[in-house]
Design a protein around this motif. Sequence first.
Motif, PDB file in Angstrom:
ATOM      1  N   ALA A 208       0.842  -1.207   0.000  1.00  7.90           N
ATOM      2  CA  ALA A 208       0.000   0.000   0.000  1.00  7.90           C
ATOM      3  C   ALA A 208       0.875   1.253   0.000  1.00  7.90           C
ATOM      4  N   ALA A 209       1.946   1.240   0.787  1.00  3.11           N
ATOM      5  CA  ALA A 209       2.856   2.392   0.830  1.00  3.11           C
ATOM      6  C   ALA A 209       3.492   2.630  -0.543  1.00  3.11           C
ATOM      7  N   ALA A 210       3.881   1.557  -1.219  1.00  3.37           N
ATOM      8  CA  ALA A 210       4.475   1.701  -2.562  1.00  3.37           C
ATOM      9  C   ALA A 210       3.453   2.255  -3.554  1.00  3.37           C
ATOM     10  N   LEU A 211       2.220   1.781  -3.472  1.00  5.58           N
ATOM     11  CA  LEU A 211       1.165   2.301  -4.343  1.00  5.58           C
ATOM     12  C   LEU A 211       0.957   3.794  -4.095  1.00  5.58           C
ATOM     13  N   LEU A 212       0.890   4.179  -2.829  1.00  2.00           N
ATOM     14  CA  LEU A 212       0.699   5.594  -2.499  1.00  2.00           C
ATOM     15  C   LEU A 212       1.892   6.432  -2.958  1.00  2.00           C
TER      16      LEU A 212
ATOM     17  N   GLU B 245       0.923   9.020   6.934  1.00  4.36           N
ATOM     18  CA  GLU B 245      -0.327   9.708   7.301  1.00  4.36           C
ATOM     19  C   GLU B 245      -1.489   9.213   6.454  1.00  4.36           C
ATOM     20  N   TRP B 246      -1.285   9.077   5.137  1.00  2.11           N
ATOM     21  CA  TRP B 246      -2.357   8.593   4.258  1.00  2.11           C
ATOM     22  C   TRP B 246      -2.808   7.196   4.666  1.00  2.11           C
ATOM     23  N   ILE B 247      -1.845   6.330   5.008  1.00  2.00           N
ATOM     24  CA  ILE B 247      -2.188   4.966   5.417  1.00  2.00           C
ATOM     25  C   ILE B 247      -2.988   4.989   6.714  1.00  2.00           C
ATOM     26  N   LEU B 248      -2.530   5.738   7.692  1.00  2.00           N
ATOM     27  CA  LEU B 248      -3.186   5.741   9.002  1.00  2.00           C
ATOM     28  C   LEU B 248      -4.516   6.479   8.958  1.00  2.00           C
ATOM     29  N   GLU B 249      -4.570   7.616   8.260  1.00  5.49           N
ATOM     30  CA  GLU B 249      -5.825   8.382   8.168  1.00  5.49           C
ATOM     31  C   GLU B 249      -6.859   7.668   7.311  1.00  5.49           C
ATOM     32  N   GLY B 250      -6.404   6.842   6.382  1.00  7.13           N
ATOM     33  CA  GLY B 250      -7.316   6.122   5.500  1.00  7.13           C
ATOM     34  C   GLY B 250      -7.812   4.806   6.072  1.00  7.13           C
ATOM     35  N   ALA B 251      -7.328   4.437   7.251  1.00  5.30           N
ATOM     36  CA  ALA B 251      -7.696   3.154   7.856  1.00  5.30           C
ATOM     37  C   ALA B 251      -9.182   3.089   8.182  1.00  5.30           C
ATOM     38  N   LYS B 252      -9.717   1.876   8.096  1.00 10.27           N
ATOM     39  CA  LYS B 252     -11.105   1.610   8.480  1.00 10.27           C
ATOM     40  C   LYS B 252     -11.130   1.219   9.954  1.00 10.27           C
ATOM     41  N   PRO B 253     -12.294   1.411  10.597  1.00  8.61           N
ATOM     42  CA  PRO B 253     -12.399   0.947  11.981  1.00  8.61           C
ATOM     43  C   PRO B 253     -12.184  -0.568  12.061  1.00  8.61           C
ATOM     44  N   LEU B 254     -11.509  -0.980  13.097  1.00  8.34           N
ATOM     45  CA  LEU B 254     -11.258  -2.395  13.336  1.00  8.34           C
ATOM     46  C   LEU B 254     -12.241  -2.877  14.395  1.00  8.34           C
ATOM     47  N   PRO B 255     -13.002  -3.944  14.116  1.00  5.92           N
ATOM     48  CA  PRO B 255     -13.940  -4.450  15.132  1.00  5.92           C
ATOM     49  C   PRO B 255     -13.228  -4.688  16.460  1.00  5.92           C
ATOM     50  N   SER B 256     -13.897  -4.411  17.548  1.00  4.63           N
ATOM     51  CA  SER B 256     -13.376  -4.585  18.911  1.00  4.63           C
ATOM     52  C   SER B 256     -12.232  -3.632  19.231  1.00  4.63           C
ATOM     53  N   ASN B 257     -12.103  -2.551  18.476  1.00  5.71           N
ATOM     54  CA  ASN B 257     -11.007  -1.603  18.696  1.00  5.71           C
ATOM     55  C   ASN B 257     -11.540  -0.193  18.943  1.00  5.71           C
ATOM     56  N   GLU B 258     -12.727  -0.101  19.508  1.00  8.22           N
ATOM     57  CA  GLU B 258     -13.355   1.206  19.709  1.00  8.22           C
ATOM     58  C   GLU B 258     -12.492   2.135  20.555  1.00  8.22           C
ATOM     59  N   ASN B 259     -11.747   1.592  21.515  1.00  8.10           N
ATOM     60  CA  ASN B 259     -10.888   2.406  22.369  1.00  8.10           C
ATOM     61  C   ASN B 259      -9.471   2.537  21.821  1.00  8.10           C
ATOM     62  N   HIS B 260      -9.247   2.031  20.614  1.00  9.98           N
ATOM     63  CA  HIS B 260      -7.933   2.049  19.962  1.00  9.98           C
ATOM     64  C   HIS B 260      -6.868   1.409  20.843  1.00  9.98           C
ATOM     65  N   ASN B 261      -7.243   0.338  21.542  1.00 15.91           N
ATOM     66  CA  ASN B 261      -6.289  -0.359  22.385  1.00 15.91           C
ATOM     67  C   ASN B 261      -5.623  -1.540  21.674  1.00 15.91           C
TER      68      ASN B 261
ATOM     69  N   GLN C 274      -7.255   9.640   0.849  1.00 13.95           N
ATOM     70  CA  GLN C 274      -6.471  10.620   1.611  1.00 13.95           C
ATOM     71  C   GLN C 274      -5.424  11.278   0.713  1.00 13.95           C
ATOM     72  N   SER C 275      -4.793  10.481  -0.135  1.00  8.99           N
ATOM     73  CA  SER C 275      -3.789  10.996  -1.068  1.00  8.99           C
ATOM     74  C   SER C 275      -4.414  11.995  -2.039  1.00  8.99           C
ATOM     75  N   VAL C 276      -5.566  11.643  -2.595  1.00  9.73           N
ATOM     76  CA  VAL C 276      -6.259  12.526  -3.539  1.00  9.73           C
ATOM     77  C   VAL C 276      -6.646  13.837  -2.858  1.00  9.73           C
ATOM     78  N   GLN C 277      -7.197  13.748  -1.649  1.00 10.38           N
ATOM     79  CA  GLN C 277      -7.564  14.960  -0.905  1.00 10.38           C
ATOM     80  C   GLN C 277      -6.354  15.851  -0.681  1.00 10.38           C
ATOM     81  N   SER C 278      -5.252  15.248  -0.315  1.00 11.10           N
ATOM     82  CA  SER C 278      -4.023  15.995  -0.061  1.00 11.10           C
ATOM     83  C   SER C 278      -3.534  16.680  -1.329  1.00 11.10           C
ATOM     84  N   HIS C 279      -3.541  15.959  -2.443  1.00  8.21           N
ATOM     85  CA  HIS C 279      -3.093  16.541  -3.715  1.00  8.21           C
ATOM     86  C   HIS C 279      -4.013  17.681  -4.148  1.00  8.21           C
TER      87      HIS C 279
END
Length: 184
Positions: free
Chosen positions: A115-119, A136-152, A167-172
């Motif tokens: 994904a990083a190479a594609l970006l 930043e694009w990878i982390l900001e573009g992430a989907k919610p992970l089930p059972s991770n509501e508290n980001h633990n 995220q990349s398109v928005q930034s550009h």
Amino acid sequence: MGAHIINYSGGGAEPAAAERGAIEEAQRKGILFVAAAGNDGHNNVQSPYFPASYPLDNIIGVASVNQKNQLLSSSNFGTSVQIAAPGLGILSTVPGGKFGTMSGTSQATAFVTGAAALLASQNRGKELFDYKQVKEWILEGAKPLPSNENHNLVSAGLLSIPGSLAQSVQSHRAIAQKKSVEPS
């Protein structure tokens, strides 16, 4: 030219000065370092796994999930792990020039590196590689992970290539818009 992204599928519980020094040098050179979070089922905040647990901003620590986007019981996790990606039953190369399925954070790390190479390819001819922007694009573009509501389990969520590309398109677009309104 050199590498812009390193995929690192190894590590252990003990930090190593030479290893950290090499990753710090990669950071100075602007290289993104994608690291497997480990396969001990531990919280990396309480039981660090290196190099994923070094507090360096060029590292993305990667956990592994199954086909239902649930963290594998073997996957390390914690707020020092940034993102999760598929890591169960992944077709891989195995010794003897063959293929087989493997599971773990090493397999998940390869998805994030891809994904990083594609970006990074979205910037060709526009600007120099910026590991902070790609991360930043990878982390900001992430989907919610089930059972991770508290980001633990992971700090960002589940790898989403469409989300990261958005995220990349928005930034550009923001950069292009800013340039169009600046006086010449």
